[in-house]
Design an enzyme around this catalytic site. Sequence first.
Site, PDB file in Angstrom:
ATOM      1  N   GLY A 242       0.762  -1.110  -0.083  1.00 24.42           N
ATOM      2  CA  GLY A 242       0.013   0.171  -0.013  1.00 24.42           C
ATOM      3  C   GLY A 242       0.952   1.074  -0.133  1.00 24.42           C
TER       4      GLY A 242
ATOM      5  CD  GLN B 255      -7.256  -1.314   6.985  1.00 28.14           C
ATOM      6  OE1 GLN B 255      -7.928  -2.148   7.117  1.00 28.14           O
ATOM      7  NE2 GLN B 255      -6.074  -0.991   7.446  1.00 28.14           N
TER       8      GLN B 255
ATOM      9  CB  SER C 276      -1.830  -3.500   1.189  1.00 26.11           C
ATOM     10  OG  SER C 276      -0.938  -4.281   1.810  1.00 26.11           O
TER      11      SER C 276
ATOM     12  CG  HIS D  48      -0.163  -6.784   5.078  1.00 29.67           C
ATOM     13  ND1 HIS D  48      -0.476  -6.395   6.584  1.00 29.67           N
ATOM     14  CD2 HIS D  48       0.378  -5.645   4.331  1.00 29.67           C
ATOM     15  CE1 HIS D  48      -0.213  -5.014   6.467  1.00 29.67           C
ATOM     16  NE2 HIS D  48       0.205  -4.791   5.335  1.00 29.67           N
TER      17      HIS D  48
ATOM     18  CB  THR E 237      12.957  -9.737 -10.976  1.00 27.83           C
ATOM     19  OG1 THR E 237      14.283  -9.404 -11.708  1.00 27.83           O
ATOM     20  CG2 THR E 237      12.471 -11.108 -11.157  1.00 27.83           C
TER      21      THR E 237
ATOM     22  CB  CYS F  93      -3.272  16.034  20.245  1.00 26.18           C
ATOM     23  SG  CYS F  93      -2.388  15.352  18.901  1.00 26.18           S
TER      24      CYS F  93
HETATM   25  N1  PLP Z   1      -3.037   2.660   3.653  1.00 25.93           N
HETATM   26  C1  PLP Z   1      -4.003   2.163   4.815  1.00 25.93           C
HETATM   27  C2  PLP Z   1      -5.358   2.797   4.773  1.00 25.93           C
HETATM   28  C3  PLP Z   1      -3.242   1.265   5.447  1.00 25.93           C
HETATM   29  O1  PLP Z   1      -4.367   0.972   6.538  1.00 25.93           O
HETATM   30  C4  PLP Z   1      -2.085   0.889   5.542  1.00 25.93           C
HETATM   31  C5  PLP Z   1      -1.602  -0.219   6.381  1.00 25.93           C
HETATM   32  O2  PLP Z   1      -1.944  -0.103   7.483  1.00 25.93           O
HETATM   33  C6  PLP Z   1      -1.321   1.419   4.345  1.00 25.93           C
HETATM   34  C7  PLP Z   1      -1.749   2.302   3.539  1.00 25.93           C
HETATM   35  C8  PLP Z   1       0.166   0.880   4.091  1.00 25.93           C
HETATM   36  O3  PLP Z   1       0.075  -0.463   3.282  1.00 25.93           O
HETATM   37  P1  PLP Z   1       1.409  -1.383   3.532  1.00 25.93           P
HETATM   38  O4  PLP Z   1       1.510  -1.908   4.775  1.00 25.93           O
HETATM   39  O5  PLP Z   1       1.091  -2.600   2.504  1.00 25.93           O
HETATM   40  O6  PLP Z   1       2.352  -0.523   3.055  1.00 25.93           O
END
Ligand code: PLP
Length: 465
Positions: free
Chosen positions: A132, A240, A260, A262, A298, A386
């Site tokens: 991501g 997400q 992404s 994972h 690659t 915060c």
């Molecule tokens: N964008 C969002 C909304 C995410 O929740 C995450 C990961 O937590 C990312 C981007 C980053 O993805 P990656 O871990 O594959 O780099």
Amino acid sequence: MRAGGGDCELVHVEADRVYVKLSGVCAGCQFGPIIINGMRQRLNGAVSRSRHSGKLRIAPMKPVYLDNNATTRVDPEVVQAMLPFFTDKFGNPSSAHALGASVSAAVRKARRQLQALIGAEFDDEITFTSGGTESDNAALLSALEAAPNRTEIVTSAVEHPAVLTLCAHLEKTRRVKVHRIPVDCRGRLDLDAYMAALTPQVAIVSIMWANNETGVIFPVARLAELAKEVGALFHTDAVQAVGKLPMDLKSTAIDMLSLSGHKLHGPKGIGALFVKRGVNFHSLIKGGHQEHNRRAGTENTPGIVGLGTAAELALKFMDDETTRVKSLRDRLEDGILQRIPSTCVTGDPLQRLPNTANISFEHVESDGIPLLLSRMGIACSSGSACTSGSLDPSHVLSAMKTPHAAVRFSLARDNGEEDVDRVLEVMPGIVEKLRDFPSSGPGRQSAEGVQSGTCLSGSRTGCRS
Ligand code: PLP
């Protein structure tokens, strides 16, 4: 007493907890083999007495994983699909020989599997990346390079750091102007501010499809249409959302989309960027001609095959995600709200991912709940604003002006009712304990200190709007 592979001297047994003195390796407990030099340790496990010998036994408690927005367990089917690409099918997809060709065919299949999941019109609109973060970076940087006369970016205040950190860097190093659109106390985008930021100077709009902390969904299809009116490209970080929400990109004005592996039961270190045909794309990583000249290097073929398989499974499980997982999430949320006073849902209760529950707890340390839950084998994550004085504030909760500690539970297809029951069983005691235990640290909220966003009695959310 003997538990697994080592000797444990029993000190005290209490409900479902066992206090033991350990002198060696004690296996069979929840945390696996533990080596402690005679120190008193608390172990989690169900205790039973053997009917034959009368001895006490510790049965390790199954861990409860409710942190699926952080990462998901790789589906066993995904692992199986990947394995040959580490062994027999090790070829380079760019090679002209048969070994290369068979791997190249597998990469093409994975591209089509992703195309089906997001409803892209063409499979060559999918470019594999390392995840991501890379996809987000590639989209924004490409847009600036493609339109050198446009020097502004529109994004939201609640994006992932993969977008916000890059934007801050571009502000400093390239004098790019960044508009960070605020959100209200339910995490909804300020549409007036969005419209006002859209001008012909904007090169790209980057607004996430769904927020990783609250699960709040933004109306990206409509936002993309509005961006088109000023000739700006529209990118969405859908990391997400992909796999959790049905998508049909071909019927939208979205130009680019990040995803992404994972987050959808695929492997880590693999992702993709959708780039609509006709969009002028400039690659981030320069080198060879891989990925239709869009991403040199690659290919990570086991990862790509894993992501393709995960995409196919996500499509298959989509109904489960939006019905069974959602009802588990709702049961968890309702259960907590009913059992524990001064709690409320953070974020828009209607426009939300079906798997995410972000719950605010008044008068509790921000990290206290996840920490105590973790000791009981339950994984979730914390968030604080915060205003709570936390050392690690959440920019999302701060943008929503949520003054309380919040806990994010994110479910997935592996979760069942027993996981929700376990959390509901232990949560009231944990919160009571934390509220009874005054802290000298800065993270604790005092009842008097809470100005806005206080959980409203009789309301699920913490704000009136
Ligand atoms: N964008 C969002 C909304 C995410 O929740 C995450 C990961 O937590 C990312 C981007 C980053 O993805 P990656 O871990 O594959 O780099």
